[in-house]
Scaffold this motif. Sequence first.
Motif, PDB file in Angstrom:
ATOM      1  N   CYS A  73      10.432   6.000  -9.448  1.00  0.00           N
ATOM      2  CA  CYS A  73       9.323   5.200 -11.176  1.00  0.00           C
ATOM      3  C   CYS A  73       9.883   3.992 -11.674  1.00  0.00           C
ATOM      4  O   CYS A  73      10.759   3.981 -12.247  1.00  0.00           O
ATOM      5  N   CYS A  89       3.869   8.332  -9.065  1.00  0.00           N
ATOM      6  CA  CYS A  89       5.447   9.216 -10.267  1.00  0.00           C
ATOM      7  C   CYS A  89       4.616  10.308 -11.252  1.00  0.00           C
ATOM      8  O   CYS A  89       3.945  10.370 -11.672  1.00  0.00           O
ATOM      9  N   THR A  97       5.459   2.529  -7.859  1.00  0.00           N
ATOM     10  CA  THR A  97       6.738   3.548  -7.070  1.00  0.00           C
ATOM     11  C   THR A  97       7.154   2.996  -6.078  1.00  0.00           C
ATOM     12  O   THR A  97       6.379   2.092  -5.488  1.00  0.00           O
TER      13      THR A  97
END
Lengths: 123, 262
Positions: A73, A89, A97
């Motif tokens: 992330c 995430c 991400t």
Amino acid sequence: MHELSICQALLTQVGEIARKRGADTVDRITIEWGPLSGVEPDLLKNAFSVMCARGIAAGAELRIETIGVTVSCSACGAQTKTVANRLVCERCGGFRTRVIAGDELRLRRIEMRVAEPHAALAG
Amino acid sequence: MCQTCGCAITPLGTQVAAGSESRSDRNIDVADVLQDLLAANNQTAAHNRQHFDRHGVLAINLMSSPGAGKTALLEATIVALRDRYRIAVIEGDLETDNDAVRIRSHGVPALQITTGTACHLDATLVHQALHELPLEGIDLLFIENVGNLVCPASFDLGQHRNVTLLSVTEGDDKPAKYPVIFRASDLVVLSKTDLLGLLDDFDPERAASALRGLGSDVPLIHTAARRVPAIGPWIDWLTTELAGMRWTRRISPQPADVLLEV
């Protein structure tokens, strides 16, 4: 059924390496596979059982090692395990991400038998 | 692989991983390898990309399920941009050259690849097509992939950008059902949005949410290509991408009568 194309590429790679190392039989092929590779492992195994029927890998076992999906992330920095269609995430829910594992599709290992050990390695 | 255009691709080397262990026990040999199964395709794709870069061509890989409106979007795009940019199209279909005929009717060169039973284009098929499609003087090359949300996602063709269409006559959860292809997209186009008023089961917000669920923050734009075309955001995206590529590479397009300096 792009697994047929993938399988053909696999057998080409295996054949090149086996010949270079002087092998006459391939016993087992191991590949690393992730769900985000876009390939269905059962279909790949089916394709393999048909396409390896002739050639150096005839009768070889295809072993598929699964690599789970992990995302990193950019918001909170966490690395979390998740599934292929949920790549946010798992800690903060952020969607910015990066997939750091789970899209692999690669040849990992070939176990083979050589007629005369080391004979071909010099070349 | 290719010896006809002087652009021979070097054979893929067998790459046994550096530092890998291989042990020989009597006549048993174990080779530890770390090689992408698509390495050969990826190498040809990189070669195609070099072709595009050398000619200053922006190459777009257009993907969707069958019938989502890829060809219709291209037809409207050609009408909108043909006075500003020189466009060419590579069409991928299992059979027929119907789509290439449609594109050519707009005065744009189009090459049809018929894949037979193959469900996707690969880099070699595109490379072969490039031998019959001169890139000189081309600004934008669209590669319309075989209609399929699964197989095309795995094969790099050498394109600069992946664009996936999602028509509003499909399910708005398609990104969640086909994560590989939507995750690989640089732009997602909601097509046939002029039909939204007739449909009560497609919610663009749900489609956007499914796309964000894949960790994707790429633009999601609306287009309608038939009847009264409404493709402004798509045209803006294309022209921005082309300008960005040329700025990055300092490539000057060379129209027939004017030499532009960037």
